[in-house]
Design a protein around this motif. Structure first.
Motif, PDB file in Angstrom:
ATOM      1  N   SER A  46       0.794  -1.001   0.143  1.00  0.00           N
ATOM      2  CA  SER A  46      -0.008   0.021   0.047  1.00  0.00           C
ATOM      3  C   SER A  46       0.949   1.262  -0.150  1.00  0.00           C
ATOM      4  CB  SER A  46      -0.850  -0.007   1.116  1.00  0.00           C
ATOM      5  OG  SER A  46      -1.924  -1.001   1.035  1.00  0.00           O
ATOM      6  N   THR A  47       1.945   1.329   0.827  1.00  0.00           N
ATOM      7  CA  THR A  47       2.828   2.265   0.632  1.00  0.00           C
ATOM      8  C   THR A  47       3.398   2.720  -0.857  1.00  0.00           C
ATOM      9  OG1 THR A  47       3.560   1.680   2.989  1.00  0.00           O
ATOM     10  CG2 THR A  47       5.013   3.191   1.669  1.00  0.00           C
ATOM     11  N   LEU A  48       3.546   1.485  -1.551  1.00  0.00           N
ATOM     12  CA  LEU A  48       4.096   1.640  -2.745  1.00  0.00           C
ATOM     13  C   LEU A  48       2.888   2.449  -3.649  1.00  0.00           C
ATOM     14  CD1 LEU A  48       6.153   0.704  -4.962  1.00  0.00           C
ATOM     15  CD2 LEU A  48       4.670  -1.217  -5.602  1.00  0.00           C
ATOM     16  N   MET A  49       1.569   1.984  -3.563  1.00  0.00           N
ATOM     17  CA  MET A  49       0.479   2.574  -4.073  1.00  0.00           C
ATOM     18  C   MET A  49       0.346   4.231  -3.970  1.00  0.00           C
ATOM     19  SD  MET A  49      -1.000   0.396  -6.129  1.00  0.00           S
ATOM     20  CE  MET A  49      -1.897  -1.081  -6.110  1.00  0.00           C
ATOM     21  N   ASN A  50       0.557   4.256  -2.679  1.00  0.00           N
ATOM     22  CA  ASN A  50       0.600   5.780  -1.923  1.00  0.00           C
ATOM     23  C   ASN A  50       1.532   6.493  -2.464  1.00  0.00           C
ATOM     24  OD1 ASN A  50      -1.758   5.207  -0.444  1.00  0.00           O
ATOM     25  ND2 ASN A  50      -0.793   4.685   1.278  1.00  0.00           N
ATOM     26  N   ILE A  51       2.749   5.942  -2.737  1.00  0.00           N
ATOM     27  CA  ILE A  51       3.803   6.871  -3.412  1.00  0.00           C
ATOM     28  C   ILE A  51       3.592   7.124  -4.702  1.00  0.00           C
ATOM     29  CG2 ILE A  51       6.254   6.751  -3.991  1.00  0.00           C
ATOM     30  CD1 ILE A  51       6.853   6.021  -1.077  1.00  0.00           C
ATOM     31  N   ILE A  52       2.788   6.133  -5.469  1.00  0.00           N
ATOM     32  CA  ILE A  52       2.538   6.515  -6.922  1.00  0.00           C
ATOM     33  C   ILE A  52       1.422   7.393  -7.034  1.00  0.00           C
ATOM     34  CG2 ILE A  52       1.598   5.472  -9.087  1.00  0.00           C
ATOM     35  CD1 ILE A  52       3.065   2.574  -8.066  1.00  0.00           C
ATOM     36  N   SER A  53       0.436   7.386  -6.159  1.00  0.00           N
ATOM     37  CA  SER A  53      -0.574   8.356  -6.202  1.00  0.00           C
ATOM     38  C   SER A  53      -0.255   9.857  -5.585  1.00  0.00           C
ATOM     39  CB  SER A  53      -1.866   7.716  -5.348  1.00  0.00           C
ATOM     40  OG  SER A  53      -1.698   7.716  -4.145  1.00  0.00           O
ATOM     41  N   GLY A  54       0.796   9.702  -4.932  1.00  0.00           N
ATOM     42  CA  GLY A  54       1.142  11.088  -4.340  1.00  0.00           C
ATOM     43  C   GLY A  54       0.643  11.491  -3.029  1.00  0.00           C
ATOM     44  N   LEU A  55      -0.098  10.565  -2.321  1.00  0.00           N
ATOM     45  CA  LEU A  55      -0.433  10.743  -1.068  1.00  0.00           C
ATOM     46  C   LEU A  55       0.809  10.594  -0.049  1.00  0.00           C
ATOM     47  CD1 LEU A  55      -3.219  10.563   0.524  1.00  0.00           C
ATOM     48  CD2 LEU A  55      -2.712   8.166   0.849  1.00  0.00           C
ATOM     49  N   LEU A  56       1.700   9.916  -0.599  1.00  0.00           N
ATOM     50  CA  LEU A  56       2.999   9.843   0.202  1.00  0.00           C
ATOM     51  C   LEU A  56       4.116  10.416  -0.643  1.00  0.00           C
ATOM     52  CD1 LEU A  56       3.033   6.527   2.221  1.00  0.00           C
ATOM     53  CD2 LEU A  56       2.746   8.734   3.167  1.00  0.00           C
ATOM     54  N   THR A  57       5.148  10.847  -0.127  1.00  0.00           N
ATOM     55  CA  THR A  57       6.187  11.506  -0.662  1.00  0.00           C
ATOM     56  C   THR A  57       7.456  10.572  -0.308  1.00  0.00           C
ATOM     57  OG1 THR A  57       5.439  13.880  -0.648  1.00  0.00           O
ATOM     58  CG2 THR A  57       7.756  13.656  -1.351  1.00  0.00           C
ATOM     59  N   PRO A  58       8.267   9.986  -1.204  1.00  0.00           N
ATOM     60  CA  PRO A  58       9.485   9.212  -0.843  1.00  0.00           C
ATOM     61  C   PRO A  58      10.417  10.107  -0.095  1.00  0.00           C
ATOM     62  CG  PRO A  58       9.473   9.540  -3.101  1.00  0.00           C
ATOM     63  CD  PRO A  58       8.144  10.145  -2.848  1.00  0.00           C
ATOM     64  N   ASP A  59      11.267   9.601   0.910  1.00  0.00           N
ATOM     65  CA  ASP A  59      12.235  10.113   1.437  1.00  0.00           C
ATOM     66  C   ASP A  59      13.556  10.227   0.162  1.00  0.00           C
ATOM     67  OD1 ASP A  59      11.158   9.975   3.892  1.00  0.00           O
ATOM     68  OD2 ASP A  59      11.672   7.947   4.086  1.00  0.00           O
ATOM     69  N   SER A  60      13.611   9.307  -0.505  1.00  0.00           N
ATOM     70  CA  SER A  60      14.540   9.434  -1.612  1.00  0.00           C
ATOM     71  C   SER A  60      14.155   8.430  -2.908  1.00  0.00           C
ATOM     72  CB  SER A  60      15.917   9.160  -1.263  1.00  0.00           C
ATOM     73  OG  SER A  60      15.980   7.574  -0.988  1.00  0.00           O
ATOM     74  N   GLY A  61      14.792   9.102  -4.095  1.00  0.00           N
ATOM     75  CA  GLY A  61      14.107   8.302  -5.232  1.00  0.00           C
ATOM     76  C   GLY A  61      13.204   8.934  -6.101  1.00  0.00           C
ATOM     77  N   THR A  62      12.841   8.618  -7.328  1.00  0.00           N
ATOM     78  CA  THR A  62      12.150   9.198  -8.176  1.00  0.00           C
ATOM     79  C   THR A  62      10.983   8.696  -8.745  1.00  0.00           C
ATOM     80  OG1 THR A  62      14.332  10.153  -8.894  1.00  0.00           O
ATOM     81  CG2 THR A  62      12.540  11.053  -9.986  1.00  0.00           C
ATOM     82  N   VAL A  63       9.890   9.140  -8.924  1.00  0.00           N
ATOM     83  CA  VAL A  63       8.880   8.668  -9.581  1.00  0.00           C
ATOM     84  C   VAL A  63       8.370   9.176 -10.903  1.00  0.00           C
ATOM     85  CG1 VAL A  63       6.173   7.978  -9.468  1.00  0.00           C
ATOM     86  CG2 VAL A  63       7.633   7.946  -7.222  1.00  0.00           C
ATOM     87  N   PHE A  64       8.359   8.396 -12.047  1.00  0.00           N
ATOM     88  CA  PHE A  64       8.056   9.295 -13.352  1.00  0.00           C
ATOM     89  C   PHE A  64       6.857   8.551 -13.704  1.00  0.00           C
ATOM     90  CE2 PHE A  64      12.599   8.942 -13.038  1.00  0.00           C
ATOM     91  CZ  PHE A  64      13.014  10.341 -13.608  1.00  0.00           C
ATOM     92  N   ILE A  65       5.703   9.157 -14.212  1.00  0.00           N
ATOM     93  CA  ILE A  65       4.491   8.840 -14.779  1.00  0.00           C
ATOM     94  C   ILE A  65       4.685   9.388 -16.045  1.00  0.00           C
ATOM     95  CG2 ILE A  65       2.166   8.892 -14.863  1.00  0.00           C
ATOM     96  CD1 ILE A  65       2.186   8.966 -11.712  1.00  0.00           C
ATOM     97  N   ASP A  66       4.303   8.746 -17.163  1.00  0.00           N
ATOM     98  CA  ASP A  66       4.453   9.148 -18.529  1.00  0.00           C
ATOM     99  C   ASP A  66       5.501  10.064 -18.830  1.00  0.00           C
ATOM    100  OD1 ASP A  66       3.359   8.997 -20.953  1.00  0.00           O
ATOM    101  OD2 ASP A  66       1.596  10.237 -20.878  1.00  0.00           O
ATOM    102  N   GLY A  67       6.621   9.582 -18.444  1.00  0.00           N
ATOM    103  CA  GLY A  67       7.973  10.459 -18.672  1.00  0.00           C
ATOM    104  C   GLY A  67       8.106  11.559 -17.887  1.00  0.00           C
ATOM    105  N   LYS A  68       7.113  11.851 -16.993  1.00  0.00           N
ATOM    106  CA  LYS A  68       7.125  13.333 -16.332  1.00  0.00           C
ATOM    107  C   LYS A  68       7.582  12.935 -14.879  1.00  0.00           C
ATOM    108  CE  LYS A  68       4.541  17.138 -15.242  1.00  0.00           C
ATOM    109  NZ  LYS A  68       3.138  17.456 -14.765  1.00  0.00           N
ATOM    110  N   ASN A  69       8.542  13.763 -14.224  1.00  0.00           N
ATOM    111  CA  ASN A  69       8.936  13.480 -12.960  1.00  0.00           C
ATOM    112  C   ASN A  69       7.833  13.895 -12.088  1.00  0.00           C
ATOM    113  OD1 ASN A  69      10.046  13.456 -10.253  1.00  0.00           O
ATOM    114  ND2 ASN A  69      12.087  14.202 -11.125  1.00  0.00           N
TER     115      ASN A  69
END
Ligand SMILES: Nc1ncnc2c1ncn2[C@@H]1O[C@H](COP(=O)(O)OP(=O)(O)OP(=O)(O)O)[C@@H](O)[C@H]1O
Ligand SMILES: [Mg+2]
Length: 264
Positions: A46-69
């Motif tokens: 669920s934490t993974l899902m929440n980081i993808i949806s933006g409910l949580l921000t990761p402490d480090s690392g990057t999330v790209f959706i459709d090429g956009k950070n």
């Protein structure tokens, strides 16, 4: 379509309650990929899902959706990109509103120029046609309050609503877990149809191993904040529950806790 690069998330860092929920996760999904996720309680799904949806921000690392950070973009600003259905059938729909009002709200979410709850006859026809594809007879109940519907009916409507925004990613977090087996099966079928029809890039968490094997073209297994097993399209077809359990034991050196409905 989705890329997680070295995503790390710690809760309560520096306290006795410190918990590494995601431990340097890397994951890439191509457009149209349908990935099922299994893993024991607290694995970080669920934490993974929440980081993808933006409910949580990761402490480090990057999330790209459709090429956009999108790593620092808050949830409400990326809601256009994400469709989401949760475990609780009550959470995705507004109970005091009718089916039509719920659909209209979801529909207008990403359209700039629409009356908020105004429903034209053309749109009503679209809602009817969309509901008819669910085969639950809901197209004849547009004015029924959603609070009176069964959990399965509500999950079906939530799924439909998630498609209205043409999301880049569909996130399903145990969305059949609260349903009885027959309704869970029904929602599984509807999920399959909707993902295929709209060619949605999908991540689905499930505790039901058979469901994880039956759906999707890829499978990942998580444990203690890590992705410990990735199964690709070719391998997935030959996979069985027994093999998955063996894999877990081989990787972790211990038997998998077959909690909840894991083997259902
Ligand atoms: N907001 C939070 N604050 C503190 N700890 C949290 C928070 N959210 C999650 N955790 C912890 O992070 C770990 C991962 O939780 P997560 O909810 O992602 O697990 P999960 O794989 O979804 O489990 P389940 O199968 O039980 O739903 C757990 O140990 C959990 O207790
Ligand atoms: Mg969870």
């Amino acid at each position: 379509m989705l890329k997680l690069s070295d995503v790390h998330k710690i809760f309560n860092e520096g306290t006795v309650d410190e918990k590494i929920a995601l431990n340097h996760i890397n994951l890439s999904l191509k457009k149209g990929d349908f990935v099922t996720i299994i893993g024991s309680n607290g694995a970080g799904k669920s934490t993974l899902m929440n980081i993808i949806s933006g409910l949580l921000t990761p402490d480090s690392g990057t999330v790209f959706i459709d090429g956009k950070n999108v790593t620092q973009i808050p949830e409400y600003k990326r809601s256009k990109l994400i469709g989401r259905v949760f475990q609780d059938p009550m959470s995705g729909t507004a109970p005091s509103m009718t089916i039509e009002e719920n659909l209209a709200m979801a529909y207008s979410r990403n359209k700039k120029r629409t009356l908020k709850f105004g429903v034209t006859s053309k749109r009503r026809e679209f809602f009817r046609e969309s509901l008819a594809t669910l085969n639950l007879g809901l197209e004849d109940r547009l004015n029924a309050k959603v609070g009176l519907l069964s959990g399965g009916e509500r999950q079906a409507i939530s799924l439909l609503m998630a498609t209205f925004t043409e999301p880049a990613i569909l996130l399903l977090d145990e969305h059949t877990a609260a349903l009885d087996p027959a309704r869970a099966q029904l929602i599984t079928e509807i999920t399959k149809d909707i993902v295929e029809k709209f060619e949605l890039t999908t991540l689905m968490v499930t505790h039901n191993m058979q469901q994880a094997l039956d759906l999707g073209n890829r499978l990942i297994m998580m444990d203690k904040g890590q992705i410990i097993l990735e199964v690709n399209e070719e391998e997935k077809n030959d996979l069985t529950i027994e093999r998955l359990l063996e894999e877990f034991q081989r990787i972790r050196g211990e038997k998998m806790a077959t909690d909840r409905t894991l083997l259902a």
